[in-house]
Every structure is written in C-alpha cells, then in structure tokens.
Design an enzyme around this catalytic site. Structure first.
Site, short mmCIF file in Angstrom:
data_model
loop_
_atom_site.label_atom_id
_atom_site.label_comp_id
_atom_site.label_asym_id
_atom_site.label_seq_id
_atom_site.Cartn_x
_atom_site.Cartn_y
_atom_site.Cartn_z
N SER A 149 0.81 -1.22 0.00
CA SER A 149 0.00 0.00 0.00
C SER A 149 0.85 1.27 0.00
O SER A 149 0.39 2.32 -0.45
CB SER A 149 -0.94 0.01 1.21
N ASP A 398 -3.11 6.85 11.47
CA ASP A 398 -2.28 6.24 10.43
C ASP A 398 -0.98 7.04 10.32
O ASP A 398 -0.96 8.15 9.79
CB ASP A 398 -3.03 6.26 9.09
N HIS A 401 1.16 5.63 6.07
CA HIS A 401 0.98 6.16 4.72
C HIS A 401 1.18 7.68 4.72
O HIS A 401 1.43 8.29 5.76
CB HIS A 401 -0.41 5.77 4.21
#
Length: 423
Positions: A149, A398, A401
C-alpha cells in the site's frame, strides 16, 4: 580667463540619465530582493517560527556537506525547505484519481503546511518535474509499480502529478482488475500501473482487499503468477518493506516450500528478515533469468519510515504522529531501519555481472524527517470506529501512509530524474 560652461540642455540630459540610472538600479535591486523573499518561503507572521528555523539551517538533512561526487549529486542528502510558491505540484481536491486513504484535505485536515515542503539536495537540484515531458518519455510504454500500500501511495502520487496536465477527462482512464490498477494517458498511449504484491513472491496476502496482516505465509519458490503481470513492462518500481516489519516481538514469517499438489509441501517459520531474504533471493533469480535487460529498467524503492514512536523526536509515544504539523528539524535525525534495504541491495548487486542494473530510490532519510506528513485520522475509515477509538484518536492514527500532495511526490521526482537524465 574665460570659464567654459556646458550648455544647460546637456547638463539637464546628463543629470536626467544619472538619476534614471540610480532609480532603475534601485528598482532592479528591490525586485531581486522581492523575488528572493518570495522564494524564501514563509512571509506571513504565522510561519515566522518556521522561517527562523530555516534560516538557522535546522530543516534536517545530513551533517555531511552533501556527499556528492564530481560526476553527480546525491539527491537523497539535503533538507526540507518551506515553499508556498512552487508547492504543491497539484491539488489533492482536484485530482480525479486520488485514493480516500491519502486524501487528507478532503477528509478534514485543516493545516496545509505539509503540502508546501520542497526537498532541496545539498549542492544541486532535483530536475524540475514536467508532466508532459514524462508522458513523452512514457509514450507507447508501460510503467508498473509492484508492491504494497505504500507503493500504491507512490503510484497515486505520480498519477495525480501527471493527470493534472491532461484536462480532458476523455483522454485518461483508470481501470481496476483485481490486483492490478491501470492508469492510461490515451493521447500518449502511456500506461502507469500498480500491481498488489506486498511480499513479492506468492503469499496468502495476494488479495488486495482480503488478507491478514498478522498471519503471513509466503511460498518460497513461487513468483511466476506475479511476474507474468510485470514481465513485459518497460519500467518496474518494486517496493517491499512494510509487510516484513514485526507487529509484535513474537511475530515470525511462515514459509511454504513445495506444494500440496505435488505432495511435498513443507511449512517453516523464520525471522521476518530471513523471510525477506527468501523473497528477495527469488526475485533476483527471476530477474536474472527472465528480464529483458535491453528493454526493462528496474527500480527498488527504499524503505518508507513510520512515525509511531513520538519519543524519537521528543514527543509522547501515546500521541504517535497525531497533530504533528512540522517536520523534524534535528540535523542528522535517523530512526528508520536500513537493514532490509542493505540486504536487498546486496542481492541486486549480484545482477550486475549479467548486465542487469537495479536502481535504488533512496527515499528513506528524507522521509524520516516528515513526522507531519501522515494522514493520522484524516482519511476514510473502512471499518466503523469503536467508542474507545473515538475517545482516543491516536489509537487509530495512520502514521504509515502519506497525505497527498506530500512526501511521495519527492519520491516520484527522483524517479522522474532517473528516467529523464539517465536513459
């Protein structure tokens, strides 16, 4: 004796020219100073602290003077410079193909400073990104990002950087086909793909939607299913680090040898780093045997740092990277683990004897400073939050990312520079 006097008209002209020269010089000087002030970045009072830190040379980078050679500059060594003139390179709100997990502004992030940092190498410049020039370079070609990802994060970044230069929606498409996502610039017949293969070899995590992060099995001798997707590509960008990191101290990688079909299946357990070596070894073997070295250029992206441990930069670990709005300013700061990248590089160097070169995109150090660049809570949540999570936002922040526009745009500037400068 008769004194000689210059005619009044001549004196007037000379006086006028002198005055004009002084005024013109002053205007040019002020204009240049104005331009410098503009490029200097932070002109409003709210960013004064950042400006002072920038002037003091505290925007990160290496303690070395750039680690450059006579032939070329090391792009990975430098500092972050606040630039509200030329950054961001595109609008996250206007990018048609941005993914909701990295669309931080759309999902409520109000501060925008994270979009305005420009990476400045010591002693040189990264080539200025030109989307049209890249598309011309990719005309009738296929570029494929292969990985997890974070690699998809970089793919989305490049698509946003490119699609902003294609205003006609009829001339660009995006197609989902299982593990493969394809962006195509039709006018150029240029394809930019992302292929989900988080562990490089075949595994129980090959479904991009349904997989278990905490229970991972790789097949040590199986890669052909994935390789069949990228083998005809003109440019490949591999990435595989995130899924090899331990979620807990006891976590180990399960490695399957043989197959149930042939009756020789065997399941071993090993340390995550040893499992990574198994995968890299298999990838290297496949590249050495099957890749067309006269056609395909190969890149391997460096490890993308996470920022879960705030104590590394003087914060509270319980907050992770939540509410961080500026980079780490400590010169020489380093928290990322380089061991996996070093192992990968050692295997890729063995391909040189076969005339196959794997270029490392060394983006780890520059990304390590950017504790402010993550989505934290400003992203789409695919699973409903619990009451406990809502009460403690840091618990689901998060810090892996990257918001877009943001840090991955620099990774793609590196890629662009290699593609344009080193054909």
């Amino acid at each position: 004796m008769t004194a000689l006097h210059a005619p009044v008209g001549v004196r007037s002209i000379v006086s006028f020219l002198v005055a004009f020269f002084i005024v013109a010089s002053s205007i040019v000087f002020l204009f240049d100073r104005g331009q410098e002030a503009q490029v200097q970045m932070v002109v409003d009072h709210g960013h004064q602290e950042v400006k002072e830190k920038a002037e003091a040379g505290l925007l990160g980078g290496s303690t070395e003077a750039g680690d450059t050679s006579k032939e070329e500059c090391n792009w990975s060594r430098g500092q972050w410079v606040y630039d509200n003139v030329s950054r961001p390179l595109y609008s996250g709100l206007k990018c048609t193909f941005i993914f909701p997990e990295v669309a931080c502004e759309k999902y409520g992030r109000k501060d925008s400073m994270y979009q305005h940092w420009r990476w400045q190498p010591h002693g040189c410049d990264i080539p200025r990104f030109d989307a049209i020039r890249l598309l011309e370079r990719l005309r009738n070609k296929r570029l494929v990002f292969v990985g997890d990802s974070v690699n998809r994060n970089q793919w989305v970044s490049l698509v946003c950087m490119v699609e902003a230069s294609i205003p006609d929606d009829r001339l660009k498409t995006r197609i989902f086909n299982g593990s493969l996502i394809s962006f195509k610039a039709l006018e150029y017949n240029a394809t930019i793909d992302f292929y989900w293969s988080p562990l490089l070899v075949e595994s129980n995590s090959d479904n991009p939607i349904i997989h278990r992060v905490d229970y991972r099995i790789i097949r040590a001798d199986r890669i052909e299913k994935h390789a069949s997707v990228w083998r005809d590509a003109d440019i490949i960008v591999f990435n595989s680090y995130l899924w090899w990191r331990k979620q807990n101290d006891d976590m180990r990688m399960k490695v399957m040898y043989g197959s149930f079909e042939d009756g020789d299946a065997r399941l071993d357990e090993m340390e995550m780093m040893d499992g990574f070596e198994v995968a890299i070894k298999k990838l290297t073997e496949w590249l050495g045997e099957y890749i067309d070295k006269n056609k395909t250029r190969i890149f391997f992206a460096g490890s993308s740092p996470t920022h879960f441990r705030a104590s590394n930069w003087g914060g509270e670990d319980s907050n992770k990277c939540l509410n961080e709005t500026e980079p780490i300013y400590r010169v020489g700061y380093k928290s990322a683990d380089y061991s996996l990248m070093a192992m990968a590089k050692s295997y890729f160097e063995r391909l040189e004897a076969k005339g196959i070169h794997v270029e490392i995109l060394n983006i780890t150090e520059l990304s390590d400073y950017r504790k402010d660049g993550h989505p934290t809570v400003f992203r789409k949540q695919y699973v409903a939050l619990t009451k406990e999570q809502i009460a403690k936002p840091a618990s689901y922040a998060d810090c892996t990312h990257w918001c877009l526009p943001g840090v991955p745009d620099v990774w793609n500037q590196f890629l662009y520079g290699y593609l344009i400068m080193y054909k």
